[in-house]
Design a protein around this motif. Structure first.
Motif, PDB file in Angstrom:
ATOM      1  N   PHE A 274       0.830  -1.197   0.000  1.00 15.75           N
ATOM      2  CA  PHE A 274       0.000   0.000   0.000  1.00 15.75           C
ATOM      3  C   PHE A 274       0.868   1.252   0.000  1.00 15.75           C
ATOM      4  CE2 PHE A 274      -2.653  -3.151   2.367  1.00 15.75           C
ATOM      5  CZ  PHE A 274      -3.599  -3.350   1.367  1.00 15.75           C
ATOM      6  N   SER A 275       0.521   2.188  -0.867  1.00 17.77           N
ATOM      7  CA  SER A 275       1.311   3.414  -0.968  1.00 17.77           C
ATOM      8  C   SER A 275       1.176   4.298   0.261  1.00 17.77           C
ATOM      9  CB  SER A 275       0.871   4.208  -2.208  1.00 17.77           C
ATOM     10  OG  SER A 275      -0.495   4.603  -2.094  1.00 17.77           O
ATOM     11  N   ASP A 276       0.071   4.172   1.002  1.00 15.57           N
ATOM     12  CA  ASP A 276      -0.198   5.066   2.130  1.00 15.57           C
ATOM     13  C   ASP A 276       0.002   4.406   3.489  1.00 15.57           C
ATOM     14  OD1 ASP A 276      -2.350   3.385   1.782  1.00 15.57           O
ATOM     15  OD2 ASP A 276      -3.835   4.970   1.516  1.00 15.57           O
ATOM     16  N   VAL A 277       0.734   3.300   3.509  1.00 15.26           N
ATOM     17  CA  VAL A 277       1.118   2.661   4.776  1.00 15.26           C
ATOM     18  C   VAL A 277       2.638   2.579   4.790  1.00 15.26           C
ATOM     19  CG1 VAL A 277       0.942   0.618   6.231  1.00 15.26           C
ATOM     20  CG2 VAL A 277      -1.015   1.322   4.841  1.00 15.26           C
ATOM     21  N   ASN A 278       3.247   3.225   5.782  1.00 13.00           N
ATOM     22  CA  ASN A 278       4.698   3.327   5.816  1.00 13.00           C
ATOM     23  C   ASN A 278       5.255   2.849   7.149  1.00 13.00           C
ATOM     24  OD1 ASN A 278       5.126   4.872   3.197  1.00 13.00           O
ATOM     25  ND2 ASN A 278       3.738   6.255   4.275  1.00 13.00           N
ATOM     26  N   THR A 279       6.463   2.355   7.104  1.00 13.71           N
ATOM     27  CA  THR A 279       7.158   1.971   8.325  1.00 13.71           C
ATOM     28  C   THR A 279       7.199   3.172   9.269  1.00 13.71           C
ATOM     29  OG1 THR A 279       8.536   0.415   7.097  1.00 13.71           O
ATOM     30  CG2 THR A 279       9.317   1.087   9.268  1.00 13.71           C
ATOM     31  N   GLY A 280       6.806   2.967  10.515  1.00 15.53           N
ATOM     32  CA  GLY A 280       6.783   4.051  11.488  1.00 15.53           C
ATOM     33  C   GLY A 280       5.404   4.624  11.724  1.00 15.53           C
ATOM     34  N   ASP A 281       4.435   4.343  10.823  1.00 16.11           N
ATOM     35  CA  ASP A 281       3.064   4.788  11.065  1.00 16.11           C
ATOM     36  C   ASP A 281       2.518   4.077  12.305  1.00 16.11           C
ATOM     37  OD1 ASP A 281       3.031   6.437   8.869  1.00 16.11           O
ATOM     38  OD2 ASP A 281       2.114   4.960   7.541  1.00 16.11           O
ATOM     39  N   TRP A 282       1.760   4.785  13.135  1.00 14.33           N
ATOM     40  CA  TRP A 282       1.269   4.199  14.376  1.00 14.33           C
ATOM     41  C   TRP A 282       0.351   3.010  14.126  1.00 14.33           C
ATOM     42  CZ3 TRP A 282      -3.868   3.602  15.301  1.00 14.33           C
ATOM     43  CH2 TRP A 282      -4.764   4.391  14.570  1.00 14.33           C
ATOM     44  N   PHE A 283      -0.269   2.977  12.950  1.00 13.49           N
ATOM     45  CA  PHE A 283      -1.265   1.951  12.668  1.00 13.49           C
ATOM     46  C   PHE A 283      -0.732   0.771  11.864  1.00 13.49           C
ATOM     47  CE2 PHE A 283      -1.663   5.583   9.708  1.00 13.49           C
ATOM     48  CZ  PHE A 283      -1.245   4.978   8.534  1.00 13.49           C
TER      49      PHE A 283
END
Length: 449
Positions: A274-283
């Motif tokens: 997914f383009s909008d899920v990145n390492t470090g995101d809280w979720f």
């Protein structure tokens, strides 16, 4: 294969004109690199069949203003089908509808190979031979002529014109941006790593008629993911691997960036999918859980949309999937849920199992955003409405929870399914607030995991 060679082969396969050419040294227009691309010149089958070239001005010439006394170079793309001895190109320069210069250019003057050619026209406004010595708007025209039956015949399909404005004073550059093929400004794009995929983004100038040097410096942050280059005023991005990286573009001290995502279909990691899920995101761990369990998929175009609101139909589908998507039958209780909808079975199952109810008017309102207290109530019903104890005094807005949702919210907070949100450093439930897809993934993991 290098980015430029790959871009050339892709563009040719699409019927567009590309050619190798030297770097152009110019004061006003500077097209860097060894590949120039005419972005709007499509070779028609009829033109190609008639054994002559198709040409148009280079992209950087369109709308260009030049400062009187300086030089502007125009890249002209020529596609030759093998009849170079009997073809020539005509260049005309007109002002106010009157020709001020004409020249016939034989193909023997062009360098190139494999039928692909490029030419640079130095239009020096101080050159009296070219008669661009005064300010104003000039029309530059190019077309092909072929030798037939003892005379030159104009091939109308190759005729192309652009206008160039000569000004006295330089026009500065305020900024640049990138635009897709539809003219929409873009800052983030997704490209699949396939042989026929290439991203092409026009450099837009503010103001468009700036007279500064337009040479672009294009840098890919990670060339193991994409390679990028400036091709005649168009940034071409070619995937070389998988991952997320940034392409930076700089023109005359002004810069912009393009975030590029190349999804990896061979990975189970949501950061790769997914383009909008990145390492470090809280979720990220919650989205990973929901994905691994088959509870939540993306919304299309390689997006999970973590910050978008969850709908009532979506949560019904999540719980239905968690139950194994059993077969259902019977009459639908809601008049706005019809059998042709993707969520029909999920809503029917949730209704029949007492997990969800509707509204007094007999509707389910599947596309309405679900609130946090509604989501807690559905999870509570899914859990079998167990006995609860306690209260909501620990939350600043606990008294705002609807009566029908109070037990559900107490149960959800007691079991750390809902942990509340801090507003001005004070803990709130925000019961009437919409639940996002990331929050739903979090609640599902807290509930089931």
């Amino acid at each position: 294969m290098s980015v430029k060679k790959r871009a050339a082969s892709i563009l040719l396969a699409l019927g567009m004109l590309a050619t190798t050419a030297p770097a152009f040294a110019a004061d006003t227009v500077n097209i860097s690199g060894d590949l120039a691309v005419q972005k709007s010149a499509v070779v028609s089958k009829n033109v190609a069949a008639e054994d002559h070239c198709y040409m148009a001005f280079g992209a950087s010439a369109n709308g260009q203003s030049v400062v009187a006394g300086q030089t502007m170079n125009v890249a002209t793309m020529l596609y030759l089908n093998g009849n170079s001895g009997g073809e020539r190109m005509i260049l005309n320069i007109a002002k106010n509808g009157k020709n001020v210069y004409s020249e016939a250019i034989g193909f023997s003057e062009f360098d190139g190979d494999a039928g692909l050619y490029a030419m640079v026209l130095p239009l020096d406004t101080s050159d009296k031979d070219l008669k661009m010595t005064s300010t104003g708007t000039y029309t530059l025209e190019l077309y092909t002529q072929t030798w037939s039956n003892g005379g030159w015949k104009t091939v109308e399909a190759t005729r192309d014109k652009v206008q160039v404005t000569v000004v006295k004073n330089a026009v500065g550059l305020n900024g640049i941006s990138l635009a897709d093929e539809n003219g929409k400004t873009v800052s983030s794009v997704t490209l699949e790593n396939k042989d026929d995929v290439v991203g092409m983004y026009d450099i837009r100038f503010n103001p468009q008629n700036t007279t500064v040097d337009r040479e672009a410096t294009v840098i890919s942050a990670n060339e193991n993911i994409v390679q990028a280059a400036d091709l005649a005023g168009t940034v071409v991005v070619v995937p070389t691997g998988y991952g997320k990286t940034t392409v930076s573009v700089k023109v005359n001290g002004k810069s912009t960036t393009l975030n590029v995502f190349v999804p990896n279909p061979n990975s189970n990691n949501v950061v790769d999918l997914f383009s909008d899920v990145n390492t470090g995101d809280w979720f990220v761990q919650y989205v990973q859980y929901a994905h691994d369990k088959g509870l939540m998929n993306g919304v299309g175009n390689y997006r999970f949309a973590p910050n978008e609101n969850l709908t009532r139909a979506q949560i019904a589908q999540i719980l239905y999937a968690q139950a194994g998507s059993p077969e259902v039958s019977g009459e639908m209780a809601f008049k706005d849920v019809t059998a042709d909808k993707w969520y029909y079975k999920a809503v029917l199952w949730a209704s029949q199992n007492g997990i969800t109810g509707g509204y007094e008017d007999g509707t389910f309102r599947p596309n309405s955003n679900i609130t946090r207290e509604q989501l807690a109530r559905m999870l509570y019903a899914h859990a079998g409405t167990p006995a609860v104890s306690g209260d909501l005094s620990g939350f600043a807005d606990g008294n705002q929870v609807s009566g029908w949702a109070k037990d559900a919210v107490i149960w959800a907070t007691s079991n750390h399914i809902i942990n509340g949100v801090k507003i001005n450093n004070v803990l709130h439930i925000s019961p009437k607030g919409n639940a996002t897809r990331a929050e739903a993934a979090t609640m599902m993991k807290n509930y089931l995991g």
